[in-house]
Design a protein around this motif. Structure first.
Motif, PDB file in Angstrom:
ATOM      1  N   LYS A 196       0.830  -1.196   0.000  1.00 36.53           N
ATOM      2  CA  LYS A 196       0.000   0.000   0.000  1.00 36.53           C
ATOM      3  C   LYS A 196       0.869   1.253   0.000  1.00 36.53           C
ATOM      4  CE  LYS A 196      -3.598   2.213   2.802  1.00 36.53           C
ATOM      5  NZ  LYS A 196      -4.333   2.120   4.057  1.00 36.53           N
ATOM      6  N   LYS A 197       1.925   1.242   0.825  1.00 34.98           N
ATOM      7  CA  LYS A 197       2.817   2.393   0.906  1.00 34.98           C
ATOM      8  C   LYS A 197       3.543   2.629  -0.415  1.00 34.98           C
ATOM      9  CE  LYS A 197       2.167   3.930   4.985  1.00 34.98           C
ATOM     10  NZ  LYS A 197       1.603   5.269   5.187  1.00 34.98           N
ATOM     11  N   VAL A 198       3.977   1.535  -1.061  1.00 31.71           N
ATOM     12  CA  VAL A 198       4.659   1.664  -2.350  1.00 31.71           C
ATOM     13  C   VAL A 198       3.726   2.314  -3.369  1.00 31.71           C
ATOM     14  CG1 VAL A 198       5.560   0.332  -4.297  1.00 31.71           C
ATOM     15  CG2 VAL A 198       6.303  -0.191  -1.996  1.00 31.71           C
ATOM     16  N   LYS A 199       2.476   1.872  -3.372  1.00 25.04           N
ATOM     17  CA  LYS A 199       1.496   2.424  -4.303  1.00 25.04           C
ATOM     18  C   LYS A 199       1.265   3.910  -4.021  1.00 25.04           C
ATOM     19  CE  LYS A 199      -3.113   1.636  -6.147  1.00 25.04           C
ATOM     20  NZ  LYS A 199      -4.360   0.888  -6.014  1.00 25.04           N
ATOM     21  N   GLN A 200       1.148   4.250  -2.743  1.00 20.41           N
ATOM     22  CA  GLN A 200       0.931   5.652  -2.374  1.00 20.41           C
ATOM     23  C   GLN A 200       2.104   6.524  -2.804  1.00 20.41           C
ATOM     24  OE1 GLN A 200       0.238   5.624   1.836  1.00 20.41           O
ATOM     25  NE2 GLN A 200      -1.963   5.211   1.620  1.00 20.41           N
ATOM     26  N   ARG A 201       3.325   6.010  -2.644  1.00 21.22           N
ATOM     27  CA  ARG A 201       4.502   6.779  -3.047  1.00 21.22           C
ATOM     28  C   ARG A 201       4.527   7.018  -4.548  1.00 21.22           C
ATOM     29  NH1 ARG A 201       7.195   3.154   0.730  1.00 21.22           N
ATOM     30  NH2 ARG A 201       7.415   4.259   2.697  1.00 21.22           N
ATOM     31  N   LYS A 202       4.152   5.999  -5.333  1.00 19.23           N
ATOM     32  CA  LYS A 202       4.113   6.160  -6.785  1.00 19.23           C
ATOM     33  C   LYS A 202       3.106   7.231  -7.182  1.00 19.23           C
ATOM     34  CE  LYS A 202       5.549   1.580  -8.294  1.00 19.23           C
ATOM     35  NZ  LYS A 202       5.117   0.331  -8.959  1.00 19.23           N
ATOM     36  N   VAL A 203       1.922   7.176  -6.572  1.00 11.64           N
ATOM     37  CA  VAL A 203       0.884   8.155  -6.881  1.00 11.64           C
ATOM     38  C   VAL A 203       1.350   9.553  -6.494  1.00 11.64           C
ATOM     39  CG1 VAL A 203      -1.452   8.912  -6.252  1.00 11.64           C
ATOM     40  CG2 VAL A 203      -1.001   6.493  -6.716  1.00 11.64           C
ATOM     41  N   GLN A 204       1.989   9.651  -5.343  1.00 10.70           N
ATOM     42  CA  GLN A 204       2.466  10.950  -4.868  1.00 10.70           C
ATOM     43  C   GLN A 204       3.527  11.517  -5.817  1.00 10.70           C
ATOM     44  OE1 GLN A 204       4.234  10.790  -0.993  1.00 10.70           O
ATOM     45  NE2 GLN A 204       3.608  12.866  -0.478  1.00 10.70           N
ATOM     46  N   ALA A 205       4.434  10.669  -6.282  1.00  9.49           N
ATOM     47  CA  ALA A 205       5.475  11.123  -7.200  1.00  9.49           C
ATOM     48  C   ALA A 205       4.861  11.574  -8.520  1.00  9.49           C
ATOM     49  CB  ALA A 205       6.475   9.998  -7.452  1.00  9.49           C
ATOM     50  N   GLN A 206       3.847  10.855  -8.989  1.00  3.14           N
ATOM     51  CA  GLN A 206       3.179  11.223 -10.236  1.00  3.14           C
ATOM     52  C   GLN A 206       2.500  12.580 -10.093  1.00  3.14           C
ATOM     53  OE1 GLN A 206       3.537   9.406 -12.951  1.00  3.14           O
ATOM     54  NE2 GLN A 206       2.352  10.821 -14.187  1.00  3.14           N
ATOM     55  N   ARG A 207       1.841  12.801  -8.963  1.00  2.00           N
ATOM     56  CA  ARG A 207       1.172  14.091  -8.725  1.00  2.00           C
ATOM     57  C   ARG A 207       2.178  15.235  -8.703  1.00  2.00           C
ATOM     58  NH1 ARG A 207      -2.673  12.186  -3.826  1.00  2.00           N
ATOM     59  NH2 ARG A 207      -4.201  11.036  -5.043  1.00  2.00           N
ATOM     60  N   LYS A 208       3.317  14.998  -8.085  1.00  2.00           N
ATOM     61  CA  LYS A 208       4.348  16.036  -8.001  1.00  2.00           C
ATOM     62  C   LYS A 208       4.846  16.402  -9.396  1.00  2.00           C
ATOM     63  CE  LYS A 208       8.688  17.221  -5.786  1.00  2.00           C
ATOM     64  NZ  LYS A 208       9.739  16.789  -4.867  1.00  2.00           N
ATOM     65  N   LEU A 209       5.072  15.374 -10.226  1.00  2.00           N
ATOM     66  CA  LEU A 209       5.519  15.641 -11.595  1.00  2.00           C
ATOM     67  C   LEU A 209       4.463  16.432 -12.361  1.00  2.00           C
ATOM     68  CD1 LEU A 209       7.176  12.241 -12.566  1.00  2.00           C
ATOM     69  CD2 LEU A 209       8.328  14.401 -12.073  1.00  2.00           C
ATOM     70  N   GLU A 210       3.197  16.113 -12.136  1.00  2.00           N
ATOM     71  CA  GLU A 210       2.123  16.855 -12.803  1.00  2.00           C
ATOM     72  C   GLU A 210       2.096  18.308 -12.338  1.00  2.00           C
ATOM     73  OE1 GLU A 210      -1.467  14.702 -12.045  1.00  2.00           O
ATOM     74  OE2 GLU A 210      -0.891  13.031 -13.369  1.00  2.00           O
ATOM     75  N   ARG A 211       2.290  18.525 -11.037  1.00  3.13           N
ATOM     76  CA  ARG A 211       2.306  19.893 -10.513  1.00  3.13           C
ATOM     77  C   ARG A 211       3.446  20.697 -11.120  1.00  3.13           C
ATOM     78  NH1 ARG A 211       1.613  17.775  -5.309  1.00  3.13           N
ATOM     79  NH2 ARG A 211       3.819  18.145  -4.911  1.00  3.13           N
ATOM     80  N   LEU A 212       4.609  20.072 -11.257  1.00  3.42           N
ATOM     81  CA  LEU A 212       5.766  20.765 -11.811  1.00  3.42           C
ATOM     82  C   LEU A 212       5.681  20.909 -13.330  1.00  3.42           C
ATOM     83  CD1 LEU A 212       8.569  19.087  -9.685  1.00  3.42           C
ATOM     84  CD2 LEU A 212       7.617  21.373  -9.409  1.00  3.42           C
TER      85      LEU A 212
END
Length: 112
Positions: free
Chosen positions: A41-57
């Motif tokens: 679950k944590k691995v999945k959350q980290r991937k989603v979080q990284a994707q969101r950050k890239l989208e924000r940038l």
């Protein structure tokens, strides 16, 4: 009396748990085990979080539109050529009937 310092060395641990080979086996088993649900679950959350950050940038790769797979229909009726198959089956059945009738007649006449 003063307390003795607990040993952090491998030698100190081996005295309680077993041999070095046993520790190696335990480590291999731990690595080979499937990850726990929490870790997954944590691995999945980290991937989603990284994707969101890239989208924000604004440096996220362009997401391709998902293409729906074409699923074949399970039960499709494909009509066979009835004329040829029916004629063949009728001819075969008639031949069998004729043979059986002829055999019966010959068997009856032979007995008499």
């Amino acid at each position: 009396m003063s307390r003795s310092k607990k040993s952090r060395s491998l030698k100190g641990k081996l005295g309680k748990t077993g041999t070095k080979e046993m520790m190696k086996e335990q480590k291999k088993a731990r690595k080979a085990a499937s990850p726990s649900r929490f870790d997954a679950k944590k691995v999945k959350q980290r991937k989603v979080q990284a994707q969101r950050k890239l989208e924000r940038l604004g440096i996220a790769p362009e997401a391709e539109a998902p293409v729906a797979k074409v699923r074949p229909k399970r039960f499709t009726f494909t009509p066979a050529k009835p004329s040829q198959e029916a004629e063949l089956s009728k001819a075969e059945s008639q031949d069998k009937e004729q043979l059986s009738n002829e055999e019966l007649l010959s068997a009856l006449t032979e007995q008499n």
